[in-house]
Design a protein around this motif. Structure first.
Motif, PDB file in Angstrom:
ATOM      1  N   MET A  67     -51.760-194.816 -93.335  1.00  0.00           N
ATOM      2  CA  MET A  67     -52.431-194.878 -92.031  1.00  0.00           C
ATOM      3  C   MET A  67     -53.644-193.955 -92.031  1.00  0.00           C
ATOM      4  N   PRO A  68     -54.640-194.215 -92.869  1.00  0.00           N
ATOM      5  CA  PRO A  68     -55.765-193.282 -92.991  1.00  0.00           C
ATOM      6  C   PRO A  68     -56.535-193.064 -91.693  1.00  0.00           C
ATOM      7  N   SER A  69     -56.499-194.031 -90.793  1.00  0.00           N
ATOM      8  CA  SER A  69     -57.242-193.898 -89.537  1.00  0.00           C
ATOM      9  C   SER A  69     -56.322-193.656 -88.351  1.00  0.00           C
ATOM     10  N   PHE A  70     -55.140-193.083 -88.613  1.00  0.00           N
ATOM     11  CA  PHE A  70     -54.189-192.866 -87.507  1.00  0.00           C
ATOM     12  C   PHE A  70     -54.818-191.972 -86.440  1.00  0.00           C
ATOM     13  N   TYR A  87     -54.320-181.475 -88.790  1.00  0.00           N
ATOM     14  CA  TYR A  87     -54.879-182.618 -88.079  1.00  0.00           C
ATOM     15  C   TYR A  87     -55.370-182.213 -86.686  1.00  0.00           C
ATOM     16  N   ALA A  88     -56.060-181.098 -86.621  1.00  0.00           N
ATOM     17  CA  ALA A  88     -56.525-180.569 -85.334  1.00  0.00           C
ATOM     18  C   ALA A  88     -57.496-181.506 -84.631  1.00  0.00           C
ATOM     19  N   GLU A  89     -58.167-182.384 -85.393  1.00  0.00           N
ATOM     20  CA  GLU A  89     -59.131-183.314 -84.786  1.00  0.00           C
ATOM     21  C   GLU A  89     -58.463-184.600 -84.293  1.00  0.00           C
ATOM     22  N   ARG A  90     -57.180-184.778 -84.574  1.00  0.00           N
ATOM     23  CA  ARG A  90     -56.451-185.955 -84.095  1.00  0.00           C
ATOM     24  C   ARG A  90     -55.652-185.573 -82.852  1.00  0.00           C
ATOM     25  N   ARG A  91     -55.065-186.575 -82.212  1.00  0.00           N
ATOM     26  CA  ARG A  91     -54.237-186.314 -81.024  1.00  0.00           C
ATOM     27  C   ARG A  91     -52.795-186.093 -81.474  1.00  0.00           C
ATOM     28  N   VAL A  92     -52.389-184.841 -81.497  1.00  0.00           N
ATOM     29  CA  VAL A  92     -51.055-184.463 -81.953  1.00  0.00           C
ATOM     30  C   VAL A  92     -50.323-183.780 -80.810  1.00  0.00           C
ATOM     31  N   LYS A  93     -49.080-184.205 -80.580  1.00  0.00           N
ATOM     32  CA  LYS A  93     -48.213-183.533 -79.609  1.00  0.00           C
ATOM     33  C   LYS A  93     -47.018-182.976 -80.359  1.00  0.00           C
ATOM     34  N   VAL A  94     -46.673-181.714 -80.073  1.00  0.00           N
ATOM     35  CA  VAL A  94     -45.597-181.027 -80.774  1.00  0.00           C
ATOM     36  C   VAL A  94     -44.510-180.651 -79.767  1.00  0.00           C
ATOM     37  N   HIS A 131     -44.603-197.367 -77.862  1.00  0.00           N
ATOM     38  CA  HIS A 131     -45.638-197.701 -78.855  1.00  0.00           C
ATOM     39  C   HIS A 131     -46.856-196.773 -78.776  1.00  0.00           C
ATOM     40  N   ALA A 132     -46.614-195.528 -78.395  1.00  0.00           N
ATOM     41  CA  ALA A 132     -47.720-194.596 -78.170  1.00  0.00           C
ATOM     42  C   ALA A 132     -48.196-193.901 -79.446  1.00  0.00           C
ATOM     43  N   TYR A 133     -47.365-193.896 -80.511  1.00  0.00           N
ATOM     44  CA  TYR A 133     -47.667-193.053 -81.667  1.00  0.00           C
ATOM     45  C   TYR A 133     -47.777-193.851 -82.964  1.00  0.00           C
ATOM     46  N   ASP A 134     -48.657-193.354 -83.824  1.00  0.00           N
ATOM     47  CA  ASP A 134     -48.799-193.907 -85.171  1.00  0.00           C
ATOM     48  C   ASP A 134     -47.804-193.267 -86.134  1.00  0.00           C
ATOM     49  N   CYS A 135     -47.410-192.037 -85.842  1.00  0.00           N
ATOM     50  CA  CYS A 135     -46.548-191.296 -86.754  1.00  0.00           C
ATOM     51  C   CYS A 135     -45.679-190.320 -85.966  1.00  0.00           C
ATOM     52  N   ILE A 136     -44.408-190.249 -86.327  1.00  0.00           N
ATOM     53  CA  ILE A 136     -43.491-189.240 -85.795  1.00  0.00           C
ATOM     54  C   ILE A 136     -42.965-188.442 -86.973  1.00  0.00           C
ATOM     55  N   ASP A 164     -46.078-197.527 -82.849  1.00  0.00           N
ATOM     56  CA  ASP A 164     -46.703-198.841 -82.816  1.00  0.00           C
ATOM     57  C   ASP A 164     -46.179-199.677 -83.986  1.00  0.00           C
ATOM     58  N   SER A 165     -46.634-200.920 -84.111  1.00  0.00           N
ATOM     59  CA  SER A 165     -46.029-201.853 -85.063  1.00  0.00           C
ATOM     60  C   SER A 165     -46.189-201.416 -86.513  1.00  0.00           C
ATOM     61  N   SER A 166     -47.200-200.615 -86.815  1.00  0.00           N
ATOM     62  CA  SER A 166     -47.405-200.135 -88.183  1.00  0.00           C
ATOM     63  C   SER A 166     -47.014-198.666 -88.339  1.00  0.00           C
ATOM     64  N   GLY A 167     -46.364-198.096 -87.318  1.00  0.00           N
ATOM     65  CA  GLY A 167     -46.063-196.665 -87.301  1.00  0.00           C
ATOM     66  C   GLY A 167     -44.993-196.267 -88.296  1.00  0.00           C
ATOM     67  N   MET A 168     -44.876-194.956 -88.517  1.00  0.00           N
ATOM     68  CA  MET A 168     -44.015-194.416 -89.558  1.00  0.00           C
ATOM     69  C   MET A 168     -43.297-193.173 -89.045  1.00  0.00           C
TER      70      MET A 168
END
Length: 249
Positions: A67-70, A87-94, A131-136, A164-168
């Motif tokens: 998922m290079p563009s997650f 991944y500070a430039e991405r939307r990450v929730k912890v 379906h909110a996340y690309d990766c958990i 989402d459908s391609s999430g991991m």
């Protein structure tokens, strides 16, 4: 060892200290440690952006291979904030159970994000949109290991619904590789919700030794390059039982 901080929180005994050797490497390192000498995070004081541990390096490769563009990631278990900081430039929730851990990551390890919610990771994830996340990413431990409610079939079903459908879904675990009954059960349970699975382990001295392991579940094929897995090798866990929530039928 230069002790910087020590406390007993409701969840762990927590220590922060500086050392000049880490796993055989000389240098200047700062360590966050929980009870029973369980290192939860470490920083190279001379190169703070460097990722010292193998498992986040392997996870980063898996993310960027598949998922290079997650855009959105949910992390359960904060530590010193290695992945979220990378991944500070991405939307990450912890989600982090212990507020002391979050404060220490900011005070001693330079964590600057304001994206950590305090509380149980499963409960916090349950309140997120479908379906909110690309990766958990699951990276949560107590002195007894990964909490039961974070390795059960209902939890994995929730993760599938939040991806989402391609999430991991990726999990950082400790076990005895292909010979561990619990790891086999987690792998089998993951397969109840995801069509494609991968399991990786760092080499150990013997079949009874505890190994760092990564399990991955996805509903699309999972790609990787072995030489980029930071020493992790693919393994094939055996068939195990399906883990249910405690108290359920």
């Amino acid at each position: 060892m230069d002790l910087l901080f020590k406390t007993a929180s409701p969840n762990h005994e927590i220590t922060v200290y500086d050392i000049t050797e880490l796993y055989g490497e000389k240098g200047r390192f700062r360590v966050l440690e929980f009870s029973n000498q369980a290192i939860q995070g470490a920083m190279d004081l001379d190169e703070p952006a460097r990722i010292l541990f193998e498992y986040p390096r392997a996870m980063i490769h898996l993310i960027e291979s598949n998922m290079p563009s997650f855009d959105r990631m949910f992390v359960i278990g904060h530590g010193i904030g290695t992945l979220a900081g990378h991944y500070a430039e991405r939307r990450v929730k912890v989600a982090e159970l212990d507020p002391t851990v979050v404060e220490l990551s900011k005070t001693f390890f330079g964590y600057t994000q304001h994206n950590v919610s305090i509380g149980d990771g499963r409960e916090i994830l349950g309140n997120e949109e479908q379906h909110a996340y690309d990766c958990i990413v699951l990276d949560a431990f107590t002195d007894k290991g990964t909490p039961h409610h974070l390795i059960s079939q209902p939890f994995f079903a929730m993760c599938r619904e939040k991806l989402d459908s391609s999430g991991m879904l990726m999990m950082n675990l400790f076990g005895k590789g292909e010979h561990d009954q619990l790891m086999n059960a987690i792998y089998t349970t993951l397969g109840e919700e995801f069509a494609y699975l991968k399991a990786f382990a760092l080499p150990s001295g013997g079949t009874s030794d505890i190994q760092n392991m990564i399990l991955v579940g996805r509903n699309r094929p999972i790609g990787f390059q072995a030489r980029q897995m930071a020493g992790f090798t693919e393994i094939e866990p055996g068939q195990g039982y399906v883990i249910r929530d405690r108290g359920s039928n």
